[in-house]
Design a protein around this motif. Structure first.
Motif, PDB file in Angstrom:
ATOM      1  N   LEU A  62       0.825  -1.206   0.000  1.00 29.59           N
ATOM      2  CA  LEU A  62       0.000   0.000   0.000  1.00 29.59           C
ATOM      3  C   LEU A  62       0.862   1.259   0.000  1.00 29.59           C
ATOM      4  O   LEU A  62       0.605   2.202  -0.758  1.00 29.59           O
ATOM      5  CB  LEU A  62      -0.928  -0.003   1.216  1.00 29.59           C
ATOM      6  N   VAL A  63       1.902   1.265   0.817  1.00 30.53           N
ATOM      7  CA  VAL A  63       2.808   2.412   0.867  1.00 30.53           C
ATOM      8  C   VAL A  63       3.530   2.569  -0.467  1.00 30.53           C
ATOM      9  O   VAL A  63       3.741   3.690  -0.958  1.00 30.53           O
ATOM     10  CB  VAL A  63       3.814   2.262   2.021  1.00 30.53           C
ATOM     11  N   GLN A  64       3.919   1.458  -1.082  1.00 29.19           N
ATOM     12  CA  GLN A  64       4.572   1.515  -2.388  1.00 29.19           C
ATOM     13  C   GLN A  64       3.649   2.105  -3.444  1.00 29.19           C
ATOM     14  O   GLN A  64       4.085   2.895  -4.293  1.00 29.19           O
ATOM     15  CB  GLN A  64       5.034   0.116  -2.796  1.00 29.19           C
ATOM     16  N   LEU A  65       2.368   1.735  -3.412  1.00 31.40           N
ATOM     17  CA  LEU A  65       1.391   2.316  -4.338  1.00 31.40           C
ATOM     18  C   LEU A  65       1.293   3.826  -4.146  1.00 31.40           C
ATOM     19  O   LEU A  65       1.291   4.588  -5.126  1.00 31.40           O
ATOM     20  CB  LEU A  65       0.021   1.676  -4.128  1.00 31.40           C
ATOM     21  N   PHE A  66       1.222   4.264  -2.894  1.00 27.65           N
ATOM     22  CA  PHE A  66       1.136   5.690  -2.613  1.00 27.65           C
ATOM     23  C   PHE A  66       2.395   6.427  -3.054  1.00 27.65           C
ATOM     24  O   PHE A  66       2.327   7.553  -3.551  1.00 27.65           O
ATOM     25  CB  PHE A  66       0.882   5.916  -1.127  1.00 27.65           C
ATOM     26  N   TRP A  67       3.544   5.797  -2.883  1.00 26.56           N
ATOM     27  CA  TRP A  67       4.793   6.409  -3.320  1.00 26.56           C
ATOM     28  C   TRP A  67       4.806   6.582  -4.838  1.00 26.56           C
ATOM     29  O   TRP A  67       5.197   7.631  -5.347  1.00 26.56           O
ATOM     30  CB  TRP A  67       5.980   5.561  -2.881  1.00 26.56           C
ATOM     31  N   TYR A 124       2.297   6.788  -6.916  1.00 26.53           N
ATOM     32  CA  TYR A 124       1.268   7.662  -7.483  1.00 26.53           C
ATOM     33  C   TYR A 124       1.278   9.072  -6.901  1.00 26.53           C
ATOM     34  O   TYR A 124       1.044  10.043  -7.617  1.00 26.53           O
ATOM     35  CB  TYR A 124      -0.110   7.045  -7.268  1.00 26.53           C
ATOM     36  N   PHE A 125       1.564   9.194  -5.596  1.00 22.00           N
ATOM     37  CA  PHE A 125       1.483  10.498  -4.953  1.00 22.00           C
ATOM     38  C   PHE A 125       2.846  11.134  -4.688  1.00 22.00           C
ATOM     39  O   PHE A 125       3.026  12.349  -4.885  1.00 22.00           O
ATOM     40  CB  PHE A 125       0.722  10.380  -3.620  1.00 22.00           C
ATOM     41  N   LEU A 130      -7.458   2.753  -4.289  1.00 19.39           N
ATOM     42  CA  LEU A 130      -7.017   3.848  -3.430  1.00 19.39           C
ATOM     43  C   LEU A 130      -6.180   4.883  -4.178  1.00 19.39           C
ATOM     44  O   LEU A 130      -5.936   5.969  -3.663  1.00 19.39           O
ATOM     45  CB  LEU A 130      -6.219   3.290  -2.248  1.00 19.39           C
ATOM     46  N   ILE A 131      -5.735   4.545  -5.399  1.00 18.87           N
ATOM     47  CA  ILE A 131      -5.033   5.532  -6.226  1.00 18.87           C
ATOM     48  C   ILE A 131      -5.882   5.879  -7.447  1.00 18.87           C
ATOM     49  O   ILE A 131      -5.353   6.138  -8.520  1.00 18.87           O
ATOM     50  CB  ILE A 131      -3.620   5.051  -6.631  1.00 18.87           C
ATOM     51  N   THR A 132      -7.184   5.830  -7.266  1.00 18.16           N
ATOM     52  CA  THR A 132      -8.203   6.325  -8.212  1.00 18.16           C
ATOM     53  C   THR A 132      -8.495   5.402  -9.390  1.00 18.16           C
ATOM     54  O   THR A 132      -9.228   5.813 -10.295  1.00 18.16           O
ATOM     55  CB  THR A 132      -7.842   7.726  -8.763  1.00 18.16           C
TER      56      THR A 132
END
Length: 214
Positions: free
Chosen positions: A61-66, A68-69, A159-161
């Motif tokens: 999850l943190v990797q996905l946020f990194w 994309y965001f 969670l990343i749209t």
């Protein structure tokens, strides 16, 4: 509750695309990192080890946020949601797959390598003709498990749209909370169908790999 199925199937198309692209990326990275861990170069082994440990030791999850965001802010480049999802999933499960590749190559009996050397085969020929075909057969069950885990991991991409099946389910649920059991029941069924199909595909490759071998 059949009226819930069409929007969920639309979301399932995105889930399938993310899954297939991520499996392809993860497979390439698994072999690249797996052979990197076996390299004679200390630098290659060190770089590969850092990649494997970082992506195995941190949350998907943190990797996905990194991806994309955070990275767009650091690099000033906008990464599409699909690319960020595929990259994060591919890097994460490629790190796990690299250990499968490394361990299965090492599990091939040393006598096979010695026999290939006696036949005057080059290191590339030994790997391609002798070691890898035997290791591939051992890799398949573990790769099957990893691809099922990757499929389930795609449930985080909303969670990343990304408008995947989970996102569609959450939208349907927000409009009518009383249909929550039916919505998530359909999502469970859809994930199970895809997971079962992937399992059967791996079984097919296992039978093909076993042809002509004791």
């Amino acid at each position: 509750m059949w009226h819930l199925l069409p929007p969920l199937l639309d979301g399932m198309k995105t889930t399938l695309l993310v899954t297939l692209y991520s499996i392809a990326v993860a497979l390439v990275l698994a072999f690249a990192a797996g052979f990197g861990r076996l390299s004679k170069s200390r630098t290659v082994r060190g770089v590969t080890l850092v990649y494997v440990e970082v992506f195995r030791g941190t949350s998907l999850l943190v990797q996905l946020f990194w991806m994309y965001f955070a990275l767009p802010l650091l690099l000033d480049v906008r990464i599409p949601a699909m690319s960020a999802a595929v990259l994060a999933l591919g890097l994460n499960y490629g790190a796990y797959g690299s250990e499968v590749v490394r361990s299965c190559v090492l599990a091939v009996p040393k006598g096979q390598t010695e026999a290939a050397i006696a036949l005057n085969l080059t290191p590339r020929q030994r790997m391609r003709r002798i070691i890898l075909p035997q290791a591939w057969r051992m890799m398949l069950p573990a790769f099957g498990n990893l691809q099922i885990e990757l499929l389930k991991g795609t449930s985080l991409v909303y969670l990343i749209t990304l408008s995947d099946v989970t996102f569609r389910g959450m939208v349907l649920r927000s409009s009518n909370m009383t249909e929550t059991p039916a919505i998530f029941g359909w999502i469970l069924i859809l994930f199970f169908i895809v997971a079962f199909a992937l399992t059967r595909l791996i079984r097919f490759f296992e039978r093909r790999a076993a042809v002509g071998r004791g």
